[in-house]
Design a protein around this motif. Sequence first.
Motif, mmCIF file in Angstrom:
data_model
loop_
_atom_site.group_PDB
_atom_site.id
_atom_site.type_symbol
_atom_site.label_atom_id
_atom_site.label_comp_id
_atom_site.label_asym_id
_atom_site.label_seq_id
_atom_site.Cartn_x
_atom_site.Cartn_y
_atom_site.Cartn_z
ATOM 1 N N GLY A 204 -43.366 -2.497 60.596
ATOM 2 C CA GLY A 204 -41.912 -2.571 60.649
ATOM 3 C C GLY A 204 -41.313 -1.625 61.664
ATOM 4 O O GLY A 204 -40.427 -1.998 62.449
ATOM 5 N N CYS A 205 -41.773 -0.400 61.681
ATOM 6 C CA CYS A 205 -41.266 0.611 62.603
ATOM 7 C C CYS A 205 -41.542 0.210 64.054
ATOM 8 O O CYS A 205 -40.645 0.230 64.903
ATOM 9 N N PHE A 206 -42.780 -0.171 64.330
ATOM 10 C CA PHE A 206 -43.160 -0.568 65.683
ATOM 11 C C PHE A 206 -42.317 -1.752 66.149
ATOM 12 O O PHE A 206 -41.815 -1.771 67.273
ATOM 13 N N THR A 207 -42.145 -2.751 65.292
ATOM 14 C CA THR A 207 -41.432 -3.969 65.671
ATOM 15 C C THR A 207 -39.969 -3.673 65.985
ATOM 16 O O THR A 207 -39.414 -4.204 66.955
ATOM 17 N N MET A 208 -39.338 -2.824 65.177
ATOM 18 C CA MET A 208 -37.951 -2.441 65.467
ATOM 19 C C MET A 208 -37.865 -1.666 66.781
ATOM 20 O O MET A 208 -36.969 -1.903 67.600
ATOM 21 N N ASP A 209 -38.796 -0.747 66.994
ATOM 22 C CA ASP A 209 -38.812 0.040 68.222
ATOM 23 C C ASP A 209 -39.003 -0.880 69.431
ATOM 24 O O ASP A 209 -38.293 -0.759 70.436
ATOM 25 N N LEU A 210 -39.930 -1.821 69.310
ATOM 26 C CA LEU A 210 -40.182 -2.763 70.404
ATOM 27 C C LEU A 210 -38.934 -3.587 70.711
ATOM 28 O O LEU A 210 -38.578 -3.783 71.872
ATOM 29 N N SER A 211 -38.250 -4.048 69.681
ATOM 30 C CA SER A 211 -37.035 -4.836 69.877
ATOM 31 C C SER A 211 -36.003 -4.054 70.689
ATOM 32 O O SER A 211 -35.378 -4.602 71.610
ATOM 33 N N GLY A 212 -35.845 -2.784 70.361
ATOM 34 C CA GLY A 212 -34.904 -1.956 71.109
ATOM 35 C C GLY A 212 -35.311 -1.767 72.555
ATOM 36 O O GLY A 212 -34.474 -1.814 73.466
ATOM 37 N N ARG A 213 -36.585 -1.566 72.781
ATOM 38 C CA ARG A 213 -37.071 -1.380 74.155
ATOM 39 C C ARG A 213 -36.946 -2.674 74.963
ATOM 40 O O ARG A 213 -36.633 -2.639 76.163
ATOM 41 N N LEU A 214 -37.208 -3.799 74.319
ATOM 42 C CA LEU A 214 -37.034 -5.082 75.006
ATOM 43 C C LEU A 214 -35.572 -5.289 75.393
ATOM 44 O O LEU A 214 -35.279 -5.750 76.500
#
Length: 140
Positions: A56-66
């Motif tokens: 969950g943490c990684f996916t949210m972080d990735l979404s922000g970076r994208l």
Amino acid sequence: MNRTASAIWSGGIKDGKGTLSTQSNALSNTPYSFSARFEEGAGTNPEELVAAAHAGCFTMDLSGRLARANMVAERIQTTATVSLDKGEKGFSVTASHLDVVAKIPNADEAAFQDAVTKAKEGCPISRLLNANITVSARLE
């Protein structure tokens, strides 16, 4: 910001059982046990919860970076596999592997992979874990 969770355990390590609850009530007296952790018993276990937190943490972080790279994902699916191994000091979480599949219209592959690498290194749960973290990511 602080988040809380609680555990209650009754009995011995192998024959006992416990419940886990979270501040948000996402978990509310959720059962856990030795058999759920080391065998195939019903209920959850700490490593499964760490895997969920990492995914969950990684996916949210990735979404922000994208988003900062002008890419908006229609969907990001991340599966975290956490490894629990026995060493000299007892059991430890030694690794977490993130398997990511993303559907991003008109995505730039290099920018996507760069965001994946930075999210792997930057998400708070990655920084919390004292484990080898790997990731494989692909675009649909």
